[in-house]
Design a protein around this motif. Structure first.
Motif, PDB file in Angstrom:
ATOM      1  N   THR A   1      18.403  11.991   5.037  1.00 52.24           N
ATOM      2  CA  THR A   1      17.286  12.641   4.162  1.00 52.24           C
ATOM      3  C   THR A   1      15.942  11.898   3.908  1.00 52.24           C
ATOM      4  O   THR A   1      16.066  10.738   3.783  1.00 52.24           O
ATOM      5  N   THR A   2      14.826  12.745   3.326  1.00 55.47           N
ATOM      6  CA  THR A   2      13.814  12.007   3.123  1.00 55.47           C
ATOM      7  C   THR A   2      13.876  10.941   1.853  1.00 55.47           C
ATOM      8  O   THR A   2      13.761   9.791   1.938  1.00 55.47           O
ATOM      9  N   ASN A   3      14.685  11.276   0.919  1.00 49.90           N
ATOM     10  CA  ASN A   3      15.017  10.748   0.025  1.00 49.90           C
ATOM     11  C   ASN A   3      15.702   9.068   0.355  1.00 49.90           C
ATOM     12  O   ASN A   3      15.506   8.160  -0.233  1.00 49.90           O
ATOM     13  N   ALA A   4      16.721   9.559   1.179  1.00 52.71           N
ATOM     14  CA  ALA A   4      17.757   8.221   1.855  1.00 52.71           C
ATOM     15  C   ALA A   4      16.519   7.228   2.515  1.00 52.71           C
ATOM     16  O   ALA A   4      16.724   5.987   2.320  1.00 52.71           O
ATOM     17  N   ARG A   5      15.697   7.753   3.443  1.00 51.61           N
ATOM     18  CA  ARG A   5      14.806   7.012   3.948  1.00 51.61           C
ATOM     19  C   ARG A   5      13.787   6.229   2.975  1.00 51.61           C
ATOM     20  O   ARG A   5      13.492   4.843   3.112  1.00 51.61           O
ATOM     21  N   LEU A   6      13.504   6.810   1.777  1.00 57.52           N
ATOM     22  CA  LEU A   6      12.709   5.965   0.838  1.00 57.52           C
ATOM     23  C   LEU A   6      13.426   5.070   0.168  1.00 57.52           C
ATOM     24  O   LEU A   6      13.023   3.921   0.064  1.00 57.52           O
ATOM     25  N   ASP A   7      14.797   5.344   0.110  1.00 60.50           N
ATOM     26  CA  ASP A   7      15.454   4.285  -0.503  1.00 60.50           C
ATOM     27  C   ASP A   7      15.829   2.974   0.307  1.00 60.50           C
ATOM     28  O   ASP A   7      15.567   1.953  -0.199  1.00 60.50           O
TER      29      ASP A   7
END
Length: 410
Positions: free
Chosen positions: A9-15
């Motif tokens: 997910t986008t959030n995982a990539r940002l993490d």
């Protein structure tokens, strides 16, 4: 059968990106000789406002961030060029009864946070791009440490940064009243420091260690250094430069001499390096007056020529060439003032020692002058024979150089 992997997910990539950024930000510090960083920390310890001058991208902001972390001070950054004068003098607000109580001046939120913390590092960035009206409002902040109705606590230190007008976006020269309230330090990059820092290790900023036993002597020494110079050079007490650019830098005034005195006391009590003291003194009263003060300080530590003449065999001459030359000149001047055979012989012994322990050319002028002081009944000492070769070689070199100049000019 093909197994499909779930798409992050986008959030995982940002993490994950955040983890990488955290690794890049994970740097360490080490004790490392750094003259400009030592000068900055000493001025901060002396509670004097400092202004760092340097080209854009040179690392002024990064240095202040690292300084605040090393000193465990909360950093408050204020971009002076994007503020209005009222942001520093206070915003007028209507009280309960303006006719009786007047209109109070409310301070901005950053000043309130500093007062609540009781300590911190106030960083005024982009000072040279602040218009004159904002600079005028900053005068009270820098000198009186007041923002609106609030007084900044003693635990707050003030450091500013500016770009030279030639490289500043819509830059202004600093007004003389504001410039004269700062210790001006030239901030440059050191290749080795940058390379090692990019590798993950930056120099550590540490406050100077003041020796409690040296405090009274340091104050007395600083007062004597400044007062001795100004007594001999009264015109240096106040010299407003005649160009706009120089007025925006360091120049001598009673205020800046008081700052120089404080810095000398701190540097003496801390046993600071002479290069550090040089940067601070010149950054306070300017290059010209600063060099005169440094020279005066050097001469304060020179040995008494009368002591040297009394015991030439035990004399210790300075290692620095300019100081050694000054000592030898003072010895010859002392003999000229009171010419006696024993003193004349002792002076020759000192010149021989100077030749044996340092550059021979330094004795040429003192030896020539001393020779002219000989009385008819004084026997020429054997020491002169050891100096005769040095003097004659130097004189032949001077004559050869003069011939070269004449031939080139033809």
């Amino acid at each position: 059968m093909t197994v499909s992997r779930p798409v992050p997910t986008t959030n995982a990539r940002l993490d994950v990106a955040g983890e990488l950024l955290a690794l890049l930000a994970d740097v360490s510090t080490e004790p490392r000789p750094d003259t400009q960083l030592d000068a900055l920390t000493l001025a901060v310890a002396a509670d004097l406002p400092v202004l760092l001058w340097g080209e854009p991208g040179i690392g002024k902001t990064a240095a202040l961030t690292q300084l605040a972390d090393s000193l465990d001070l909360p950093l408050t950054t204020v971009i002076a060029s994007v503020h209005e004068p009222s942001d520093f003098s206070g915003l007028p607000i209507i009280g309960d009864d303006p006719a009786t109580q007047g209109v109070p001046m409310a301070p901005p939120d950053w000043a309130v946070r500093l007062v609540r913390a009781g300590r911190g590092l106030l960083f005024l960035d982009e000072l040279s791009t602040a218009p004159p009206a904002v600079q005028a409002a900053l005068l009270r902040v820098v000198l009186e440490r007041r923002v609106g109705t609030l007084r900044l606590p003693p635990g707050v230190r003030i450091v500013a940064a500016a770009n030279p007008r030639s490289s500043a976006a819509d830059g202004w020269e600093l007004s003389p009243p504001l410039a004269n309230r700062f210790v001006h330090l030239r901030w440059t990059h050191d290749h080795d420091v940058v390379v090692r820092g990019l590798g993950g290790t930056w120099p550590r900023a540490t406050l100077p260690v003041l020796d409690p036993q040296k405090l009274p002597g340091a104050v007395a020494f600083a007062r004597r250094a400044v007062c001795t110079l100004l007594a001999a050079r009264p015109k240096l007490v106040h010299q407003l430069p005649n160009t706009e650019t120089r007025r925006g830098g360091a120049w001598p005034s009673p205020r800046s001499w008081e700052m120089a005195l404080r810095l000398i006391a701190f540097a003496t009590a801390a046993g600071a390096d002479r290069d550090v003291l040089s940067q601070l003194v010149r950054g306070t009263v300017g290059d010209g007056a600063g060099f005169e003060l440094l020279t005066s300080i050097d001469r304060m530590d020179l040995p008494d020529p009368e002591v040297l003449l009394a015991e030439p065999a035990a004399a210790e001459l300075p290692q620095r060439g300019d100081l050694r030359q000054a000592v030898l000149d003072a010895v010859v001047a002392a003999v000229r003032k009171r010419p006696e055979r024993s003193r004349w012989d002792a002076a020759w012994e000192l010149l021989v020692k100077a030749v044996e322990t340092g550059a021979p050319d330094l004795v040429v002028v003192p030896a020539t002058t001393l020779a002219t002081l000989r009385r008819d009944d004084w026997v020429v000492p054997a020491a002169i024979e050891q100096l005769a070769t040095v003097v004659s070689v130097s004189q032949r070199a001077d004559r050869a150089a003069a011939r070269v100049v004449v031939e080139v000019g033809r």
